[in-house]
Design an enzyme around this catalytic site. Sequence first.
Site, short mmCIF file in Angstrom:
data_model
loop_
_atom_site.label_atom_id
_atom_site.label_comp_id
_atom_site.label_asym_id
_atom_site.label_seq_id
_atom_site.Cartn_x
_atom_site.Cartn_y
_atom_site.Cartn_z
CB CYS A 10 9.97 149.61 3.05
SG CYS A 10 9.93 148.10 2.09
CB CYS A 13 10.25 148.38 -1.69
SG CYS A 13 8.98 147.62 -0.65
#
Lengths: 76, 135
Positions: A10, A13
Amino acid sequence: MKIEILGTGCAKCNKTKKIVEKALLEIGVDAEIVKVEDFDRIISYGVMITPAVVIDGEVKIAGRVPGVDDVKKWIT
Amino acid sequence: MTEEMKCLCEDVTDEIKCSCESDNVGIFPCADASNVGQISNMVAVKLAKKGVGTMMCTVGIGGHSPGIIKSAEGCDCIIAIDGCPLKCTKATLEHAGIPISKHIVLTELGIKKDHNLDILPSQVEKALAKVADCL
């Protein structure tokens, strides 16, 4: 030194990975950065929310994007 | 992405919403050896499945599991669901220095404690409705 970025790909991240790379560059430390997206491996650390950062097997943060200064403290 | 692992980037929408309105909610049940302990666990499962937050391991906090403690520390809102007045979940989290946003005790919601571990789905649904009112 091995730095693992735990997350499922994501935005937060990916941001965490960039921050780790920035911290390493700024203090001139070389480390192996590994992005871990495998769910089984993530939960093997007990991490239940991502992003998370693991340095040499030790969970440093979970559920939050760290600051550059946080990362610098962990690796120095 | 699985139900167990909630990414911070995901939108959470469902019928139950905690009033703390945080992106990152940790749900800790006591799961002890009584009806209310088992009901607390099932209520936590239901809340997690409804997207209220991420169910977490209370015993992992007591066991000083670093990953679980860091995950709790990464939460903006912590919901602790105790079954009875012993309030072990609350005590466990406090012992680890993890601030609790919402603390719910099932016996205080009118659910009588006993040692029958064969809980019924209807008991869980009734408890869930009462817990949802507290959120």
